[in-house]
Every structure is written in C-alpha cells, then in structure tokens.
Design an enzyme around this catalytic site. Structure first.
Site, short mmCIF file in Angstrom:
data_model
loop_
_atom_site.label_atom_id
_atom_site.label_comp_id
_atom_site.label_asym_id
_atom_site.label_seq_id
_atom_site.Cartn_x
_atom_site.Cartn_y
_atom_site.Cartn_z
N LYS A 2 -5.60 -5.01 -4.80
CA LYS A 2 -5.82 -4.03 -5.99
C LYS A 2 -7.30 -3.44 -5.43
CE LYS A 2 -5.18 -7.55 -10.21
NZ LYS A 2 -5.54 -8.23 -10.21
N ARG A 58 2.82 1.10 25.89
CA ARG A 58 2.48 1.56 24.66
C ARG A 58 2.86 3.27 24.62
NH1 ARG A 58 -0.88 -0.83 21.31
NH2 ARG A 58 -2.05 -2.97 22.66
N GLU A 71 -10.94 6.03 19.29
CA GLU A 71 -10.72 5.49 19.99
C GLU A 71 -10.71 4.39 20.18
OE1 GLU A 71 -11.24 8.17 23.63
OE2 GLU A 71 -10.56 9.47 22.39
N ASN A 86 0.96 -1.54 -0.30
CA ASN A 86 -0.33 0.05 0.20
C ASN A 86 0.63 1.28 0.05
OD1 ASN A 86 -2.85 0.07 -0.24
ND2 ASN A 86 -2.92 -2.47 1.63
N VAL A 95 -11.50 -0.09 18.41
CA VAL A 95 -10.50 -0.29 17.03
C VAL A 95 -11.60 -1.27 16.25
CG1 VAL A 95 -9.06 -2.20 16.71
CG2 VAL A 95 -8.65 -1.69 19.41
N ASP A 96 -10.70 0.17 14.72
CA ASP A 96 -11.42 -0.13 13.40
C ASP A 96 -12.77 0.05 13.02
OD1 ASP A 96 -8.94 -1.34 12.27
OD2 ASP A 96 -9.64 -3.67 12.67
N ARG A 154 0.54 -2.45 15.23
CA ARG A 154 0.20 -1.68 16.65
C ARG A 154 -1.24 -1.15 16.59
NH1 ARG A 154 2.80 -5.14 19.56
NH2 ARG A 154 2.64 -3.57 20.98
N HIS A 195 -8.28 -1.29 6.37
CA HIS A 195 -9.24 -2.68 6.83
C HIS A 195 -9.57 -3.41 5.65
CE1 HIS A 195 -10.03 -5.03 9.65
NE2 HIS A 195 -10.89 -5.87 9.45
C1 GAR Z 1 -3.62 -4.38 4.06
O1 GAR Z 1 -4.79 -5.42 3.88
C2 GAR Z 1 -4.35 -3.38 5.02
O2 GAR Z 1 -5.15 -3.67 4.82
C3 GAR Z 1 -4.02 -4.56 6.76
O3 GAR Z 1 -2.71 -5.20 6.21
C4 GAR Z 1 -2.62 -5.36 5.01
C5 GAR Z 1 -0.90 -4.47 4.97
O4 GAR Z 1 -0.38 -4.76 3.55
N1 GAR Z 1 -4.10 -4.13 7.50
C6 GAR Z 1 -5.11 -4.88 8.62
O5 GAR Z 1 -5.68 -6.05 8.97
C7 GAR Z 1 -5.09 -3.39 9.55
N2 GAR Z 1 -6.00 -4.60 11.04
P1 GAR Z 1 1.00 -4.00 2.76
O6 GAR Z 1 2.22 -4.07 3.70
O7 GAR Z 1 1.96 -4.85 2.29
O8 GAR Z 1 0.24 -2.71 2.15
#
Ligand code: GAR
Length: 201
Positions: free
Chosen positions: A172, A65, A142, A17, A144-145, A91, A109
């Site tokens: 993609k 943390r 605050e 990403n 998670v997701d 994290r 996500h």
């Molecule tokens: C992505 O698919 C993102 O949606 C997910 O980690 C991947 C990172 O891929 N994020 C989560 O699951 C957050 N809870 P990348 O390192 O190739 O960008």
C-alpha cells in the site's frame, strides 16, 4: 508545457507497482515501455491492457549478464528513455548498465534500507523481530540496494502478521511513494549530493 519524462518500467512478476504507476496518471511522466526478463510475468498483461509497448528480454537466452544488459540497452534505444524504474525486477544490474543510465535508475525495496537488503526483505524484518519496517525508493548505484535514498515510508509490524499480511501493508505504501518519487524526478525537484537526496517542493 515542458516535455514529459519518458519512463521505462522494468518488471519480473505481478506488477502491482506498475499498475499503481499507471493509475497515478502522473502528468509529467509518460510510460513509454515496459521491460520484462520473465516472459510469463503478469505485469506484461497489465501493460498490454493499457497499450504500453512491452519488450521481453529473457536473461536465460543470454550467455552472460553483460550480453543480457547490452540487449536491454539496444532495445531501449528507440524509446529515448529519461528514467528507468525497477518495479519488482528481480535481476541485479551490473555497473555496466548502471553507468549507461547514471542517476536515472530508481529502485523500490520492501524494507527501510539500509536494513534488510536483498531478497525476502519482509520476511527478514519479521524474523528479526523489528516493530516497524517499510519501503524505500532509491537511486541505483553500483551496489545492491545501496544507492541514495529518495523517499521512505514506515509500516508497523503486528504480532499476528505473516509475511503475506505484512507485504500487503508494505505494498500500500509502495504504491503511494513510487509514483510520488517519479513525479518529483520529472518535475526536477530532486537534487543528489553525495549520498543525500534533497527534495524541493
Ligand atoms: C515489490 O514489493 C518491490 O518492493 C519488490 O518486489 C515487489 C514487486 O511487486 N522488490 C524487491 O524486492 C527488489 N529487491 P509487484 O510486481 O507487485 O510490483
């Protein structure tokens, strides 16, 4: 020209990403720093290849943390960051950090939130048996997701999908909607009202 939005991308792993954000060459956005909690993240190599400064802040080197997040805030200061984008940053950020960058943190996500939050979202969708899943870009609050949703994209699930083939299809769409959400933010086209985010093009 208006000032560019100064973006910090937070990573922990592969960084596809991050690569998509770099490749999108969003005119209104400048990636000023990449932050990794994992010293071995492949994303670090991608940043370096494009001469983007990298700050490695290993959570394992911090006693709590809050200490870890204080260090992130301290290291971010000189970059004068307008927007933080979590791109596979594994994290959880506490309310302490979220308040410091209120409404200026985005997360990506790999599911259609509020379905399948947390880890292994694609596997959760496969195991549950839904026919469609997708990905979500949202502001971080605050929880998670749980924050206000900016953009989503739908991805079909095929009978012969494995977690890998499904993730490939989800990626993609992620690579398309994440840069798009950043562009909208940078151009001042997002308005948050409670839980809802309105997009004005
Ligand atoms: C992505 O698919 C993102 O949606 C997910 O980690 C991947 C990172 O891929 N994020 C989560 O699951 C957050 N809870 P990348 O390192 O190739 O960008």
């Amino acid at each position: 020209m208006n000032k560019k939005t100064r973006l910090a991308v937070f990573v922990s792993g592969s960084g596809t990403n991050l690569q998509a954000i770099i490749d999108a060459k969003i005119g209104s956005v400048e990636i000023v720093v990449v932050v990794s909690n994992n010293p071995d993240a492949h994303a670090i190599e991608r940043a370096k290849k494009h001469n983007i400064p990298v700050e490695v802040i290993d959570h394992k080197q911090h006693s709590s943390r809050e200490e870890f997040e204080k260090e992130i805030i301290r290291r971010l200061e000189p970059y004068r960051v307008d927007l933080v984008a979590l791109a596979g940053f594994m994290r959880i950020l506490s309310p302490f950090f979220v308040r410091a960058y209120k409404n200026r943190i985005m997360n990506l996500h790999p599911a259609l939130l509020p379905l399948f939050p947390g880890i292994h979202a694609a596997k959760q969708a496969l195991d549950f048996g839904v026919k469609f899943t997708g990905c979500t870009v949202h502001f971080v609050d605050e929880g998670v997701d749980t924050g206000p949703i900016i953009l989503q994209a739908v991805v079909p699930i095929h009978d012969d999908d494995t977690e890998e083939t499904l993730l490939e299809r989800i990626h993609k769409e992620e690579h398309r909607i994440y840069p798009e959400a950043m562009r909208l933010f940078a151009e001042g086209k997002l308005r948050i009202e409670g839980r809802r985010v309105f997009v004005r093009e």
